[in-house]
Enzyme design. Sequence first.
Site, PDB file in Angstrom:
ATOM      1  N   LYS A 218      -3.091 -43.608 105.534  1.00 58.69           N
ATOM      2  CA  LYS A 218      -4.060 -42.694 104.914  1.00 58.69           C
ATOM      3  C   LYS A 218      -3.811 -41.258 105.364  1.00 58.69           C
ATOM      4  O   LYS A 218      -3.768 -40.310 104.560  1.00 58.69           O
ATOM      5  CB  LYS A 218      -5.480 -43.122 105.301  1.00 58.69           C
ATOM      6  CG  LYS A 218      -6.548 -42.106 105.033  1.00 58.69           C
ATOM      7  CD  LYS A 218      -6.782 -41.933 103.564  1.00 58.69           C
ATOM      8  CE  LYS A 218      -7.612 -40.696 103.278  1.00 58.69           C
ATOM      9  NZ  LYS A 218      -7.995 -40.582 101.900  1.00 58.69           N
TER      10      LYS A 218
ATOM     11  N   CYS B  24     -10.802 -33.383 103.176  1.00 59.94           N
ATOM     12  CA  CYS B  24      -9.789 -34.397 103.463  1.00 59.94           C
ATOM     13  C   CYS B  24      -8.471 -33.752 103.876  1.00 59.94           C
ATOM     14  O   CYS B  24      -8.030 -33.876 105.005  1.00 59.94           O
ATOM     15  CB  CYS B  24      -9.559 -35.247 102.218  1.00 59.94           C
ATOM     16  SG  CYS B  24     -11.092 -35.906 101.573  1.00 59.94           S
TER      17      CYS B  24
HETATM   18  N1  SAJ Z   1      -4.255 -27.448  96.044  1.00 63.49           N
HETATM   19  C1  SAJ Z   1      -3.380 -26.363  95.927  1.00 63.49           C
HETATM   20  N2  SAJ Z   1      -2.239 -26.539  95.211  1.00 63.49           N
HETATM   21  C2  SAJ Z   1      -1.927 -27.730  94.604  1.00 63.49           C
HETATM   22  C3  SAJ Z   1      -2.805 -28.836  94.737  1.00 63.49           C
HETATM   23  C4  SAJ Z   1      -3.968 -28.649  95.468  1.00 63.49           C
HETATM   24  O1  SAJ Z   1      -3.633 -25.271  96.455  1.00 63.49           O
HETATM   25  O2  SAJ Z   1      -0.865 -27.784  93.955  1.00 63.49           O
HETATM   26  C5  SAJ Z   1      -5.512 -27.291  96.841  1.00 63.49           C
HETATM   27  C6  SAJ Z   1      -6.777 -27.491  96.011  1.00 63.49           C
HETATM   28  O3  SAJ Z   1      -7.149 -26.312  95.356  1.00 63.49           O
HETATM   29  C7  SAJ Z   1      -7.769 -27.899  97.084  1.00 63.49           C
HETATM   30  C8  SAJ Z   1      -6.905 -28.689  98.078  1.00 63.49           C
HETATM   31  O4  SAJ Z   1      -5.573 -28.326  97.804  1.00 63.49           O
HETATM   32  O5  SAJ Z   1      -8.305 -26.767  97.753  1.00 63.49           O
HETATM   33  C9  SAJ Z   1      -7.061 -30.196  98.004  1.00 63.49           C
HETATM   34  O6  SAJ Z   1      -7.165 -30.636  96.646  1.00 63.49           O
HETATM   35  P1  SAJ Z   1      -6.448 -31.968  96.109  1.00 63.49           P
HETATM   36  O7  SAJ Z   1      -6.772 -32.093  94.668  1.00 63.49           O
HETATM   37  O8  SAJ Z   1      -5.020 -31.951  96.475  1.00 63.49           O
HETATM   38  O9  SAJ Z   1      -7.077 -33.148  96.975  1.00 63.49           O
HETATM   39  P2  SAJ Z   1      -8.589 -33.634  97.349  1.00 63.49           P
HETATM   40  O10 SAJ Z   1      -8.917 -33.065  98.694  1.00 63.49           O
HETATM   41  O11 SAJ Z   1      -9.539 -33.434  96.252  1.00 63.49           O
HETATM   42  O12 SAJ Z   1      -8.338 -35.253  97.481  1.00 63.49           O
HETATM   43  C10 SAJ Z   1      -7.325 -35.717  98.359  1.00 63.49           C
HETATM   44  C11 SAJ Z   1      -6.439 -36.747  97.587  1.00 63.49           C
HETATM   45  N3  SAJ Z   1      -5.258 -37.059  98.379  1.00 63.49           N
HETATM   46  C12 SAJ Z   1      -4.001 -36.979  97.866  1.00 63.49           C
HETATM   47  O13 SAJ Z   1      -3.786 -36.610  96.732  1.00 63.49           O
HETATM   48  C13 SAJ Z   1      -2.879 -37.376  98.777  1.00 63.49           C
HETATM   49  C14 SAJ Z   1      -7.260 -38.015  97.311  1.00 63.49           C
HETATM   50  O14 SAJ Z   1      -6.448 -39.009  96.715  1.00 63.49           O
HETATM   51  C15 SAJ Z   1      -7.858 -38.544  98.625  1.00 63.49           C
HETATM   52  O15 SAJ Z   1      -8.633 -39.722  98.399  1.00 63.49           O
HETATM   53  C16 SAJ Z   1      -8.749 -37.471  99.183  1.00 63.49           C
HETATM   54  O16 SAJ Z   1      -7.942 -36.318  99.494  1.00 63.49           O
HETATM   55  C17 SAJ Z   1      -9.426 -38.028 100.438  1.00 63.49           C
HETATM   56  O17 SAJ Z   1     -10.613 -38.421 100.341  1.00 63.49           O
HETATM   57  O18 SAJ Z   1      -8.758 -38.154 101.477  1.00 63.49           O
END
Ligand code: SAJ
Length: 412
Positions: free
Chosen positions: A211, A265
């Site tokens: 995880k 997360c």
């Molecule tokens: N972000 C960027 N650039 C990107 C992608 C995301 O700057 O290209 C930023 C987003 O704006 C945000 C942050 O990253 O601030 C996180 O967003 P996210 O959509 O990547 O992830 P979360 O936090 O919504 O959810 C993540 C997911 N993990 C993965 O994709 C590996 C989800 O599957 C998990 O269940 C979740 O964390 C968790 O609960 O751990």
Amino acid sequence: MHTFNSVCVVGLGYIGLPTAAVFAKAGLSVTGVDVNKNAVETINSGKAHIVEVDLDGLLQGVVSAGTLKAQTEPAEANAFVIAVPTPFKGDHAADLSYVEAATRSIAPYVRPGNLIVLESTVPPGATDKMVEWLEAERPDLKQVGGAGTAYYAAHCPERVLPGRVLIELVQNDRIIGGMTEACAERAQALYETFLRGECFLTNARTAEMAKLSENAFRDVNIAFANELSLISDELDIDVWELIRLANRHPRVNILQPGPGVGGHCIAVDPWFIVDAVPQTAKLIRTAREVNDSKPETVINKVKKAVSRFKDPIVACLGLAFKADIDDLRSSPALDITVRLANELECKVLAVEPNIVGLPKALSDTEVQLTDLTNALEQADIILLLVDHREFKRVPAKSRSEKVVIDTRGIWR
Ligand code: SAJ
């Protein structure tokens, strides 16, 4: 084949509540437990105290059918699922106090043959600690998952994406880390009551690390994109064009830079790895530092733009931690707006289509929450912080006379 008729889910937050509802929909009798009395009352009235697509409708159904009931104390059940928060303490070590409290709270209700699953994201070794806490309360239950088994214990981390929780809960594969093989098989049977994805069985420590690795993987990849954006600024290159072109390579898939990484997360979990092995987890630590440095860069760009005006109006578009959600927890967009409000002399407007009132973090500032049209009309400097769908639709002519700082690259 093991059969489960009832489950007690401890922690009714962003993960626990949808999970409880999905178990209930699968026909199990579910007791949801939360220390927050208001949340319990709201849930028992058939509504969710959090925003997640389609959750209200699902809850309405299972609460009125009597298959899900919320309360502040645990109850006996065939299985217990712990889904409480694991924030970090100041030094980036995981704070397991909620997991400990939840474990001790269910201890009096555990009966021989029951299964206990830890879903919260935790550092390696935490499932062993859960077992120790349980057995300290219940010395009669001393045999987890072995010969003469008294009870079963496993770690089954959640991995659902906010905004798609109800779909991903059912469709995503699950990793199940048992304290023993028998424990893992037992937990698999529990999840198969609703799961369409596959279960992959391993030991608890590997599941814990899997995880953390998933979220660290994403963090490192976002840090790469963010570092490219810093490099491109210095070299006078358009980073969005750069990434689009590099991604035409069949084995390259660079993510998108932004104002920083938020949420509860990805900005947290990699630290659990760093805390466990500080000397070794160098890349993971650096990625965290790169992503955490991004808000400062954005703030400096705004300050530079402001210095070219006499008393300008700055509009911050977006406060949530990512697009099309209302979640403001650990949001770089919100942090940046708070800092600008405190550090700039000029008027600051904020637009967040997914909330109704000014958030608490901004209540001591002069920031005005306003709608998009008004902000676009008034602002001299537009700071785009979140790629919400409403902002993507803003026509070029509404921003052509303004200084635009687009941290998400949606208006190029
Ligand atoms: N972000 C960027 N650039 C990107 C992608 C995301 O700057 O290209 C930023 C987003 O704006 C945000 C942050 O990253 O601030 C996180 O967003 P996210 O959509 O990547 O992830 P979360 O936090 O919504 O959810 C993540 C997911 N993990 C993965 O994709 C590996 C989800 O599957 C998990 O269940 C979740 O964390 C968790 O609960 O751990």
